[in-house]
Design an enzyme around this catalytic site. Structure first.
Site, PDB file in Angstrom:
ATOM      1  N   SER A  26       9.740   2.540   5.406  1.00  0.00           N
ATOM      2  CA  SER A  26       8.560   3.004   5.506  1.00  0.00           C
ATOM      3  C   SER A  26       8.171   4.179   6.123  1.00  0.00           C
ATOM      4  O   SER A  26       8.441   5.192   6.777  1.00  0.00           O
ATOM      5  CB  SER A  26       8.079   1.760   6.651  1.00  0.00           C
ATOM      6  OG  SER A  26       8.419   0.481   5.997  1.00  0.00           O
TER       7      SER A  26
ATOM      8  N   CYS B  76       0.839  -1.274   0.078  1.00  0.00           N
ATOM      9  CA  CYS B  76      -0.056   0.442  -0.476  1.00  0.00           C
ATOM     10  C   CYS B  76       0.888   1.516   0.252  1.00  0.00           C
ATOM     11  O   CYS B  76       0.169   2.109  -0.517  1.00  0.00           O
ATOM     12  CB  CYS B  76      -1.124   0.287   1.187  1.00  0.00           C
ATOM     13  SG  CYS B  76      -0.353  -0.392   2.954  1.00  0.00           S
TER      14      CYS B  76
ATOM     15  N   HIS C 201      19.352   0.617  -1.329  1.00  0.00           N
ATOM     16  CA  HIS C 201      17.939   1.133  -0.894  1.00  0.00           C
ATOM     17  C   HIS C 201      16.989  -0.323  -0.682  1.00  0.00           C
ATOM     18  O   HIS C 201      15.885   0.149  -0.006  1.00  0.00           O
ATOM     19  CB  HIS C 201      17.169   1.220  -2.495  1.00  0.00           C
ATOM     20  CG  HIS C 201      15.300   2.085  -2.473  1.00  0.00           C
ATOM     21  ND1 HIS C 201      14.818   2.688  -1.755  1.00  0.00           N
ATOM     22  CD2 HIS C 201      14.391   0.901  -3.054  1.00  0.00           C
ATOM     23  CE1 HIS C 201      13.966   3.152  -2.259  1.00  0.00           C
ATOM     24  NE2 HIS C 201      13.006   2.042  -2.707  1.00  0.00           N
TER      25      HIS C 201
ATOM     26  N   GLY D  86     -16.132   7.583  16.336  1.00  0.00           N
ATOM     27  CA  GLY D  86     -14.737   8.161  15.557  1.00  0.00           C
ATOM     28  C   GLY D  86     -14.281   7.561  15.273  1.00  0.00           C
ATOM     29  O   GLY D  86     -14.582   6.708  15.990  1.00  0.00           O
TER      30      GLY D  86
END
Lengths: 146, 340
Positions: B109, B50, B99, B191
């Site tokens: 991250s 993601c 990398h 919430g």
């Protein structure tokens, strides 16, 4: 070693365990209450777990201590002619027994849990140390004869 | 031979673009085959999470593959190459290897030091192996990367301490309760942050979840989402007697729980510990509740404060992590040079 001695040794080990788990509880509980980030660092049993171990150790220690007291008074009766002679070790043993008894009563009847009752178990362990260490060396006692 | 990486991540591209360019896991073998064919690379692997989409390749010789890979990435997802041009990074070795080692170690991250990425890299490697896209160089590279990721985590504190509000709350619950699976959670309000925390606790296997809200419909909707049940809002005190963790996340402008209510509930609970998390702003749980014995009350500032302290601790570890990565990088480069 007599049964009396073994009972007291066993109870001392249990009270030591209760004292240590109690101390860990007080430190960790204090950190969580104060929102100290150190509460989440390192390995530590959860508060409920420490509280439970403290309780189990107090119960086991109290039972063994009670047997030790009964056995001790029986032996005192045989050796010195009276089960209770007011010896400092006997007096402090009764005070210690009462302190742990109070811990049990507070837990069982008042449903007390956590900081206060754990603190009391730590203080009670100081009484154990005083009884087996301090009184034995500082006061006039006949117990070193055994 | 050159090891390269082309990609974009949360530093360079917004989530909408990352979503658009993400690879469908079921179509990875096909994508890997296409890369080998179109970009003329000898080995390749795709890391698609993601937060990043990265194409790792071994180039037998430099022959305009960067352009071919950019076009492949864009066109496969129906995007014009010029639209993503500025969002992409392209590294050749040793930067490409560095990398990957940094990514695997969690240094690249969004949540510094998170460990999920290690599993994602392992999975990307396994999928590439399965698709027949990995040769001797990538076997060595990915194994070295996974080794580096593990070494960084075990030798430094980069992954220690929760760094998000919800994970701090979950960790605190673990420090208070012996077995969270036997505990009951009460979620007051609906919430976003509150729901996130409830979801985190649910993932930890919390026993039961009750939801309460001023609107029955919203309570029902949240309860369905978290497989919980609805508790009436006007009976909070009674519910509190049977609850161990309370997460309050509402927009109310008053206290929904007072000291007196909590004190009475604690007597009824026989002083069993109670953990209260107030994520609402303004706060909806009376702050004095935290002074009660066996009650642990944390508000949003407390949780963010701990998360921030932990993050600072992690940041201090970055230098040590980089040193480990450089050592592993040198070792890897010298080994690959020997083989070559």
């Amino acid at each position: 070693m007599t049964g009396h001695g073994l009972f007291f040794l066993g109870s001392a080990a249990c009270f030591l365990a209760a004292g240590l788990t109690g101390l860990l509880f007080l430190v960790q509980e204090g950190r969580i209450k104060r929102k100290d980030p150190r509460a989440l660092r390192g390995l530590s049993l959860p508060l409920e777990g420490l509280d439970r171990l403290n309780w189990l150790a107090v119960v086991a220690g109290f039972v063994l201590f009670s047997f030790g007291m009964i056995q001790g008074h029986r032996l005192a009766g045989l050796a010195w002619g009276a089960p209770f002679s007011g010896d400092p070790i006997e007096v402090w043993s009764w005070i210690t027994w009462a302190a742990y008894g109070l811990v049990l009563i507070l837990r069982l009847t008042a449903g007390l849990k956590g900081r206060r009752v754990v603190f009391l178990s730590v203080v009670s362990f100081l009484l154990v140390l005083l009884t087996i260490g301090g009184v034995n060396h500082l006061a006039q006692t006949r117990h070193h004869l055994f | 031979m050159e090891i390269s990486v082309l990609g974009l991540n949360h530093h360079t591209a917004p989530v909408e673009l990352r979503e658009q360019l993400a690879f469908d896991p079921n179509r990875l073998p096909e994508a890997l085959a296409m890369i080998r064919q179109r970009a003329k690379v000898s080995e390749c692997a795709i890391l698609s999470t993601c937060n990043r989409v990265e194409l790792y390749t071994v180039l037998p010789e430099m022959n305009g593959q960067a352009r071919a890979l950019k076009q492949f990435l864009a066109r496969t997802h129906g995007v014009a190459p010029e639209m993503i041009e500025d969002r992409l990074y392209w590294h050749l070795q040793p930067d490409s290897i560095r990398h990957l080692f940094r990514v695997t170690s969690g240094l690249d991250s969004m949540v510094l030091g998170e460990s999920e990425i290690l599993g994602q890299v392992r999975s990307a490697y396994a999928q590439a192996v399965e698709a027949g896209a990995v040769g001797s160089v990538f076997h060595r590279l990915f194994q070295a990367a996974l080794r580096t990721g593990k070494a960084v985590r075990s030798q430094t504190g980069i992954g220690r301490g929760a760094v998000s509000v919800s994970s701090v709350a979950v960790e605190l619950a673990g420090r208070i309760f012996r077995d969270i699976r036997t505990k009951r959670v009460l979620a007051i309000g609906s919430g976003h942050m509150g729901q996130l925390t409830v979801q985190c606790l649910k993932a930890q296997g919390v026993g039961e979840i009750w939801v309460t809200n001023r609107s029955d419909e919203r309570a029902q909707a949240v309860a369905e989402k978290v497989a919980g049940r609805v508790a009436p809002i006007d009976r909070i005190e009674e519910t509190l007697r049977e609850t161990d963790i309370v997460i309050c996340s509402t927009a109310a402008d008053r206290f929904l729980l007072t000291v007196e209510q909590t004190r009475r509930a604690m007597v009824a609970r026989r002083q069993r510990p109670l953990f209260l998390i107030d994520i609402s702003v303004p706060r909806n749980l009376d702050p004095r509740i935290g002074q009660l014995e066996n009650v642990y009350l944390y508000d949003i500032d407390d949780l963010e404060g701990i998360a921030s302290t932990n993050l600072q601790t992690r940041l201090k570890e970055v230098e040590t992590c980089n040193a480990i990565i450089e050592t592993q990088l040198e070792e890897f480069v010298s080994r690959v040079s020997c083989v070559r």
